[in-house]
Design a protein around this motif. Sequence first.
Motif, PDB file in Angstrom:
ATOM      1  N   ARG A   4       0.832  -1.214   0.000  1.00  0.00           N
ATOM      2  CA  ARG A   4       0.000   0.000   0.000  1.00  0.00           C
ATOM      3  C   ARG A   4       0.862   1.259   0.000  1.00  0.00           C
ATOM      4  N   ASN A   5       1.859   1.307   0.853  1.00  0.00           N
ATOM      5  CA  ASN A   5       2.721   2.490   0.924  1.00  0.00           C
ATOM      6  C   ASN A   5       3.523   2.673  -0.360  1.00  0.00           C
ATOM      7  N   MET A   8       1.128   4.099  -2.918  1.00  0.00           N
ATOM      8  CA  MET A   8       0.879   5.522  -2.673  1.00  0.00           C
ATOM      9  C   MET A   8       2.100   6.354  -3.049  1.00  0.00           C
ATOM     10  N   MET A  47      -7.620  -0.019  -1.389  1.00  0.00           N
ATOM     11  CA  MET A  47      -7.318   1.379  -1.092  1.00  0.00           C
ATOM     12  C   MET A  47      -8.469   2.296  -1.501  1.00  0.00           C
ATOM     13  N   GLU A  48      -9.130   1.962  -2.598  1.00  0.00           N
ATOM     14  CA  GLU A  48     -10.277   2.763  -3.025  1.00  0.00           C
ATOM     15  C   GLU A  48     -11.422   2.621  -2.022  1.00  0.00           C
ATOM     16  N   LEU A  52      -8.345   5.878   0.322  1.00  0.00           N
ATOM     17  CA  LEU A  52      -6.971   6.361   0.174  1.00  0.00           C
ATOM     18  C   LEU A  52      -6.666   6.806  -1.256  1.00  0.00           C
ATOM     19  N   VAL A  53      -7.382   6.216  -2.205  1.00  0.00           N
ATOM     20  CA  VAL A  53      -7.264   6.621  -3.607  1.00  0.00           C
ATOM     21  C   VAL A  53      -8.668   6.802  -4.161  1.00  0.00           C
ATOM     22  N   LEU A  71      -4.196   9.801  -5.565  1.00  0.00           N
ATOM     23  CA  LEU A  71      -4.237   9.858  -4.101  1.00  0.00           C
ATOM     24  C   LEU A  71      -5.295  10.850  -3.643  1.00  0.00           C
ATOM     25  N   THR A  72      -6.007  10.484  -2.613  1.00  0.00           N
ATOM     26  CA  THR A  72      -6.958  11.402  -1.985  1.00  0.00           C
ATOM     27  C   THR A  72      -6.228  12.135  -0.857  1.00  0.00           C
ATOM     28  N   GLY A  75      -5.236   9.637   1.514  1.00  0.00           N
ATOM     29  CA  GLY A  75      -4.036   8.924   1.080  1.00  0.00           C
ATOM     30  C   GLY A  75      -2.772   9.699   1.414  1.00  0.00           C
ATOM     31  N   HIS A  76      -2.805  11.007   1.183  1.00  0.00           N
ATOM     32  CA  HIS A  76      -1.662  11.854   1.549  1.00  0.00           C
ATOM     33  C   HIS A  76      -1.435  11.815   3.062  1.00  0.00           C
ATOM     34  N   ALA A  78      -2.251   9.365   5.068  1.00  0.00           N
ATOM     35  CA  ALA A  78      -1.730   8.034   5.404  1.00  0.00           C
ATOM     36  C   ALA A  78      -0.233   7.949   5.104  1.00  0.00           C
TER      37      ALA A  78
END
Length: 185
Positions: A4-5, A8, A47-48, A52-53, A71-72, A75-76, A78
């Motif tokens: 995930r990271n 992102m 993630m969606e 997060l996205v 990225l949302t 997400g930023h 996170a």
Amino acid sequence: MSLRNAVMATLLEGEASGYDLAKGFNASVANFWTATPQQLYRELDRMEREGLVSARVIRQERRPDKRLFSLTDAGHDALRAYLAEPLGRPTAIRDGLLVKVQCADIGQLTAVRADISDRMEWARTKLDRYERLRERLLAGRTEDEYLAGADRVGPYLTLLRGIAFEEENLRWGETALRVLTARSS
């Protein structure tokens, strides 16, 4: 670190489709993180769902519709939280080739040398790809100019680490081949 990271971090470059991410993942973060396209798509879906996205659909006439991910704000956030976390212990080397080399004294030196040579060829191929990526990032600038003026230096710094890793693989391989060849004669 989780996939995930890494996803992102890749999306910091901008909006991308799953296909572009899979392709770009190999070019941008493969020097420190690997994933199959299936793993990427599953992670993007999770993630969606977690916000997060976000994804927008692009309709295509002769191909399946394409989803572009970005990225949302969450997400930023996170990613910022991830950066603030301590890493813990460094990753240990887990490499089947090193297990074979550890056992090389009991025989099969020819097979072990072949495996080392294969690894060295793999390292050369990756170095070629990394050098093309470095040229693309620098875009005619010197390294100092790039590091002083680029919007983001993280991708370049991780690229330098990938280059150093593969160069060390080659140095070690040359030493190991020289020793094993001398011992087999």
